[in-house]
Scaffold this motif. Structure first.
Motif, PDB file in Angstrom:
ATOM      1  N   ASN A 187       0.829  -1.212   0.000  1.00  0.00           N
ATOM      2  CA  ASN A 187       0.000   0.000   0.000  1.00  0.00           C
ATOM      3  C   ASN A 187       0.860   1.259   0.000  1.00  0.00           C
ATOM      4  O   ASN A 187       0.557   2.235  -0.697  1.00  0.00           O
ATOM      5  CB  ASN A 187      -0.931  -0.002   1.208  1.00  0.00           C
ATOM      6  CG  ASN A 187      -2.054  -1.015   1.073  1.00  0.00           C
ATOM      7  OD1 ASN A 187      -2.450  -1.363  -0.036  1.00  0.00           O
ATOM      8  ND2 ASN A 187      -2.558  -1.505   2.191  1.00  0.00           N
ATOM      9  N   ASP A 209       1.039   4.139  -3.115  1.00  0.00           N
ATOM     10  CA  ASP A 209       0.711   5.553  -2.896  1.00  0.00           C
ATOM     11  C   ASP A 209       1.923   6.450  -3.116  1.00  0.00           C
ATOM     12  O   ASP A 209       1.794   7.577  -3.606  1.00  0.00           O
ATOM     13  CB  ASP A 209       0.157   5.746  -1.478  1.00  0.00           C
ATOM     14  CG  ASP A 209      -1.270   5.245  -1.346  1.00  0.00           C
ATOM     15  OD1 ASP A 209      -1.811   4.725  -2.339  1.00  0.00           O
ATOM     16  OD2 ASP A 209      -1.844   5.358  -0.250  1.00  0.00           O
ATOM     17  N   HIS A 220      -5.459  -4.594   8.939  1.00  0.00           N
ATOM     18  CA  HIS A 220      -6.332  -3.673   8.220  1.00  0.00           C
ATOM     19  C   HIS A 220      -5.894  -3.619   6.756  1.00  0.00           C
ATOM     20  O   HIS A 220      -4.704  -3.433   6.464  1.00  0.00           O
ATOM     21  CB  HIS A 220      -6.257  -2.282   8.836  1.00  0.00           C
ATOM     22  CG  HIS A 220      -7.393  -1.394   8.450  1.00  0.00           C
ATOM     23  ND1 HIS A 220      -7.543  -0.909   7.170  1.00  0.00           N
ATOM     24  CD2 HIS A 220      -8.437  -0.902   9.169  1.00  0.00           C
ATOM     25  CE1 HIS A 220      -8.623  -0.144   7.113  1.00  0.00           C
ATOM     26  NE2 HIS A 220      -9.183  -0.126   8.307  1.00  0.00           N
ATOM     27  N   LYS A 280      -6.001  -1.445   4.594  1.00  0.00           N
ATOM     28  CA  LYS A 280      -5.451  -0.173   4.116  1.00  0.00           C
ATOM     29  C   LYS A 280      -4.220   0.264   4.907  1.00  0.00           C
ATOM     30  O   LYS A 280      -3.768   1.404   4.772  1.00  0.00           O
ATOM     31  CB  LYS A 280      -6.530   0.915   4.164  1.00  0.00           C
ATOM     32  CG  LYS A 280      -7.646   0.664   3.160  1.00  0.00           C
ATOM     33  CD  LYS A 280      -8.550   1.862   3.011  1.00  0.00           C
ATOM     34  CE  LYS A 280      -9.602   1.614   1.925  1.00  0.00           C
ATOM     35  NZ  LYS A 280     -10.483   2.776   1.739  1.00  0.00           N
ATOM     36  N   ARG A 281      -3.660  -0.640   5.692  1.00  0.00           N
ATOM     37  CA  ARG A 281      -2.447  -0.305   6.440  1.00  0.00           C
ATOM     38  C   ARG A 281      -1.320   0.048   5.464  1.00  0.00           C
ATOM     39  O   ARG A 281      -1.118  -0.616   4.464  1.00  0.00           O
ATOM     40  CB  ARG A 281      -2.036  -1.466   7.343  1.00  0.00           C
ATOM     41  CG  ARG A 281      -1.708  -2.753   6.615  1.00  0.00           C
ATOM     42  CD  ARG A 281      -1.683  -3.935   7.590  1.00  0.00           C
ATOM     43  NE  ARG A 281      -1.250  -5.187   6.965  1.00  0.00           N
ATOM     44  CZ  ARG A 281      -2.030  -5.990   6.261  1.00  0.00           C
ATOM     45  NH1 ARG A 281      -3.308  -5.658   6.071  1.00  0.00           N
ATOM     46  NH2 ARG A 281      -1.565  -7.115   5.743  1.00  0.00           N
ATOM     47  N   CYS A 301      -1.270   2.879   3.750  1.00  0.00           N
ATOM     48  CA  CYS A 301      -1.740   3.897   2.804  1.00  0.00           C
ATOM     49  C   CYS A 301      -1.348   5.294   3.289  1.00  0.00           C
ATOM     50  O   CYS A 301      -1.211   5.543   4.493  1.00  0.00           O
ATOM     51  CB  CYS A 301      -3.253   3.820   2.634  1.00  0.00           C
ATOM     52  SG  CYS A 301      -3.816   2.375   1.700  1.00  0.00           S
ATOM     53  N   LYS A 314      -1.775   8.995   4.316  1.00  0.00           N
ATOM     54  CA  LYS A 314      -2.746   9.959   4.821  1.00  0.00           C
ATOM     55  C   LYS A 314      -2.320  11.344   4.343  1.00  0.00           C
ATOM     56  O   LYS A 314      -1.233  11.813   4.694  1.00  0.00           O
ATOM     57  CB  LYS A 314      -2.797   9.939   6.355  1.00  0.00           C
ATOM     58  CG  LYS A 314      -3.310   8.664   6.950  1.00  0.00           C
ATOM     59  CD  LYS A 314      -3.485   8.792   8.455  1.00  0.00           C
ATOM     60  CE  LYS A 314      -2.158   9.016   9.145  1.00  0.00           C
ATOM     61  NZ  LYS A 314      -2.314   9.109  10.612  1.00  0.00           N
ATOM     62  N   VAL A 321      -8.121   8.189   3.744  1.00  0.00           N
ATOM     63  CA  VAL A 321      -7.859   6.748   3.690  1.00  0.00           C
ATOM     64  C   VAL A 321      -9.159   5.949   3.756  1.00  0.00           C
ATOM     65  O   VAL A 321      -9.454   5.124   2.881  1.00  0.00           O
ATOM     66  CB  VAL A 321      -6.898   6.316   4.823  1.00  0.00           C
ATOM     67  CG1 VAL A 321      -6.728   4.795   4.809  1.00  0.00           C
ATOM     68  CG2 VAL A 321      -5.553   6.990   4.662  1.00  0.00           C
ATOM     69  N   ASN A 322      -9.948   6.159   4.786  1.00  0.00           N
ATOM     70  CA  ASN A 322     -11.199   5.416   4.944  1.00  0.00           C
ATOM     71  C   ASN A 322     -12.436   6.261   4.682  1.00  0.00           C
ATOM     72  O   ASN A 322     -13.556   5.767   4.789  1.00  0.00           O
ATOM     73  CB  ASN A 322     -11.279   4.833   6.362  1.00  0.00           C
ATOM     74  CG  ASN A 322     -10.216   3.789   6.621  1.00  0.00           C
ATOM     75  OD1 ASN A 322     -10.073   2.841   5.851  1.00  0.00           O
ATOM     76  ND2 ASN A 322      -9.455   3.958   7.695  1.00  0.00           N
ATOM     77  N   ASP A 371     -18.081  -1.459   3.985  1.00  0.00           N
ATOM     78  CA  ASP A 371     -17.042  -0.979   3.076  1.00  0.00           C
ATOM     79  C   ASP A 371     -16.427  -2.172   2.361  1.00  0.00           C
ATOM     80  O   ASP A 371     -15.859  -3.058   2.974  1.00  0.00           O
ATOM     81  CB  ASP A 371     -15.970  -0.227   3.891  1.00  0.00           C
ATOM     82  CG  ASP A 371     -14.946   0.455   3.016  1.00  0.00           C
ATOM     83  OD1 ASP A 371     -14.577  -0.106   1.969  1.00  0.00           O
ATOM     84  OD2 ASP A 371     -14.505   1.555   3.395  1.00  0.00           O
ATOM     85  N   ASP A 415     -13.808  -2.388   0.666  1.00  0.00           N
ATOM     86  CA  ASP A 415     -12.354  -2.485   0.786  1.00  0.00           C
ATOM     87  C   ASP A 415     -11.939  -2.945   2.176  1.00  0.00           C
ATOM     88  O   ASP A 415     -11.106  -3.824   2.347  1.00  0.00           O
ATOM     89  CB  ASP A 415     -11.710  -1.125   0.487  1.00  0.00           C
ATOM     90  CG  ASP A 415     -11.894  -0.734  -0.976  1.00  0.00           C
ATOM     91  OD1 ASP A 415     -11.871  -1.642  -1.826  1.00  0.00           O
ATOM     92  OD2 ASP A 415     -12.059   0.467  -1.254  1.00  0.00           O
ATOM     93  N   VAL A 416     -12.543  -2.333   3.206  1.00  0.00           N
ATOM     94  CA  VAL A 416     -12.152  -2.649   4.575  1.00  0.00           C
ATOM     95  C   VAL A 416     -12.808  -3.938   5.051  1.00  0.00           C
ATOM     96  O   VAL A 416     -12.233  -4.705   5.817  1.00  0.00           O
ATOM     97  CB  VAL A 416     -12.520  -1.471   5.513  1.00  0.00           C
ATOM     98  CG1 VAL A 416     -12.181  -1.793   6.946  1.00  0.00           C
ATOM     99  CG2 VAL A 416     -11.791  -0.210   5.063  1.00  0.00           C
TER     100      VAL A 416
END
Length: 694
Positions: free
Chosen positions: A143, A147, A236, A238-239, A241, A243, A289-290, A367, A369-370
């Protein structure tokens, strides 16, 4: 680490003066009839109001009075208008990013990489973590690199090098620079640290309070979180990613219509300025992010937040009240479990899960994704049936912590789940006729103000009250009482699925506690040997039998070596007090000579210390036994709580009056179970009587 700039990561997403104590003469009216005729005498009792007592606290600033709203505003928190006037200074943005010195550059494939500030800042986020567990995580790395490459496309390296492989990146030069900067801060003098702390406090001062209906109230999270890498909890998705940096253009300010509009502390203009007195937030923005909405509120101890808390707990208590709301609701949904209307049957089954299992109500859609799941967003794959009547839940709950629960259910509930899953794929919703809004609308017909989320507060509080009442602690010591309270809290946290990943620091702390326990047992062992040497009659006494079974020779040798090292270091330290070098040398030699004797005597009854009177030794052993017992209880208590977040229930779901009343009736200091911040948050509950019940 240095902070951030607009050129860096900012992508969308009147009292009289007190009399000095030394000027006060110990003279009082009536002690001297001629006192009035002596003008030179200071008649201080006339100048100082009677309420002002002159003592060692003279000159100490008075603490502001606590606004006891609960004595003046019954039911005020239920009104639509939350405030009449509101003034504040907005939010505090982090300062602009300061580029690294020109000689500090990361490497790519062995070559120095010349990064522009925006790309360099993101590289710094990762560099700071290279010796942590995060950068060993494949998901985190994937991730981050994705990014970072997006940022690099907009802000490519100045030397034209193309970064395509994370494995070829060497962030250590940046990491080492950060470590050196940390070392410099640690090496600062006490005065320098004090000055730096004061400068930060001065900068933040204007943001810490606001004028709320003309009354000064403290503001909570007024600082905008800096840009960085999202970590999350557990695995998680999205860890790692990125911010983005929040800019004034991302923030909406809520303020009184006649109040001056605050100016941001960084360049830019507010996204919007509104004057909505039906809400309690001061500012809001959305993190990238979320997509979560962030708000600035008053502190948890403010009158407004506290009234909201009390109203929430009173609503949960009303559900339990003698007129039988909860009994009627449960009877109704038990009947609806067999309804011929599928929507009613699904609603009843969902309510059963929310009520009996403590499932969060959740949203209509989770969600994608999550993949965090609650009751309303359960899919068929999340619920498995096992004959004869077991339902197995296996979902990713809040904060990406796994929720696994195998529970027996009523036959009708089991049959309903089977029906709901028929002719559906794994990804289809289990409760396809149940929406959160509809569920809450139905509950309003059962009890005014009732929502599905009230069930969690009700069940958590009523369960805690029941578990605490079940314990007879009249002869228990303080640690046993605390263990009983924590055990009850633990059970409720499991009910509410307040689990967490165990950080490495917790495991280390547990090992440290075990070592301290063994050290106490070592001291007890040596005292027992001395006691037996003084009087053989104690050798067969059960009270002084061996209880050091977890101490082997290897540990004992290591412990004695550490003791020797500590004694030597302490003795060497006396040189600073002016002791002669020759005297110190002799003392160290005595210490060095004493410890080999312990190795020879290990496992024997040799007397290695001077004999003490048997009574004194017995008293000391008794004290050690109590300390060992208390430490064992603490170790058990902390071990049980390692994977459970006990604070979540205390903050959000336990009616605080249960805890405070229990503390009063069990003679337990409230500060042993409620931190200072919780005592501030629940100041309104501190005056409850010991016989109060939820």
């Amino acid at each position: 680490m240095a902070s951030t700039s607009s050129s860096s990561v900012s992508e969308p997403p009147t009292n009289s003066e007190p009399v000095p104590a030394d000027s006060v003469q110990e003279i009082h009216p009536g002690e001297d009839e001629d006192l009035a005729a002596k003008p030179e005498v200071l008649r201080w009792w006339e100048a100082v109001p009677a309420v002002e007592k002159v003592d060692e606290n003279v000159g100490v600033p008075k603490q502001p009075e606590v606004y006891k709203w609960w004595e003046n505003s019954a039911g005020e928190s239920t009104v639509t208008v939350k405030w009449k006037t509101l003034e504040h200074n907005g939010v505090l943005f982090p300062p602009p990013y300061e580029p690294l010195p020109s000689h500090v550059k990361m490497r790519y494939d062995g070559k120095e990489l010349d990064l522009p500030p925006a790309a360099e800042e993101v590289a710094g986020f990762y560099a700071a973590l290279i010796e942590s567990d995060y950068t060993q995580d494949a998901g985190f790395n994937e991730n981050f690199f994705r990014d970072w490459q997006t940022v690099l496309q907009k802000h490519p390296p100045r030397d034209g090098i193309e970064v395509t492989n994370l494995q070829l990146c060497d962030f250590r030069p940046i990491f080492e620079y950060f470590e050196a900067e940390k070392a410099k801060k640690k090496a600062m003098s006490a005065q320098e640290k004090k000055d730096m702390k004061k400068a930060i406090a001065d900068l933040e001062l204007t943001y810490t309070t606001c004028l709320f209906d003309g009354r000064e109230e403290k503001v909570g999270n007024f600082r905008i979180e800096p840009a960085g890498l999202f970590r999350g909890r557990g695995e998680h998705p999205k860890r790692g990613c990125l911010k983005y940096r929040v800019q004034p253009e991302d923030v909406t300010i809520n303020i009184g219509g006649n109040a001056p509009i605050p100016v941001p502390n960084v360049p830019g203009k507010w996204k919007e300025v509104i004057h909505d007195n039906t809400v309690t937030w001061l500012a809001t923005w959305t993190e990238n992010v979320n997509g979560n909405h962030k708000y600035v509120f008053l502190v948890v101890g403010s009158s407004l937040k506290a009234q909201s808390d009390m109203l929430k707990f009173e609503k949960a208590r009303e559900l339990k009240a003698s007129h039988g709301h909860i009994g009627r609701i449960r009877t109704t949904y038990d009947v609806d479990l067999k309804s011929t209307v599928l929507a009613d049957r699904q609603r009843a089954t969902a309510l059963c899960f929310i009520d009996k299992l403590g499932l969060r109500v959740g949203e209509e859609e989770h969600d994608a994704d999550v993949d965090t799941v609650s009751c309303c967003s359960l899919c068929c794959v999340h619920v498995r049936l096992e004959a004869p009547n077991f339902v197995v839940f296996d979902i990713i709950g809040e904060d990406s912590i796994r929720y696994y629960n195998r529970v027996p259910v009523e036959v009708q509930v089991f049959e309903n789940i089977r029906i709901f899953k028929e002719n559906k794929s794994d990804e289809d919703r289990l409760f396809d006729y149940v929406k959160k809004a509809d569920l809450n609308e139905y509950l309003q017909t059962e009890m005014k103000g009732l929502t599905a989320t009230v069930f969690r507060t009700f069940n958590a509080s009523s369960t805690l009250q029941r578990l605490l009442d079940e314990n007879d602690l009249r002869s228990a010591n303080l640690q046993e009482k605390l263990n009983a309270y924590n055990k009850a809290s633990h059970e409720v946290a499991i009910l509410c699925n307040h689990r967490r990943a165990v950080p490495p620091s917790r495991t280390h702390a547990q090992a440290t506690e075990q070592n301290k326990l063994r050290s106490l047992k070592y001291d007890r062992m040596q005292l027992r040997r001395t006691l037996f040497k003084v009087d053989e009659k104690f050798r067969g006494t059960k009270e002084y039998m061996d209880n050091e079974s977890d101490m082997n020779d290897e540990w004992t040798a290591s412990h004695e070596e550490a003791m020797k090292t500590g004694d030597v270091e302490n003795t060497e330290g006396l040189a600073e007090d002016g002791e002669k070098v020759s005297v110190l040398r002799d003392r160290i030699a005595e210490i060095e000579a004493a410890y080999p004797a312990l190795e020879q005597e290990r496992g024997t009854d040799a007397d290695f210390k001077r004999a003490k009177l048997a009574e004194k030794i017995q008293e000391t052993i008794g004290e050690l036994d109590e300390e060992i017992k208390a430490r064992k209880l603490r170790i058990i208590d902390r071990k049980e709580a390692m994977e459970i977040a006990l604070s979540t229930s205390k903050i959000n779901y336990f009616d605080p009056r249960i805890t405070i009343a229990w503390c009063k009736i069990r003679d337990v200091p409230v500060e042993k179970v409620f931190s200072q911040s919780l005592r501030l948050k629940f100041a309104w509950a501190l005056e409850v009587e010991g016989d109060w019940k939820f």
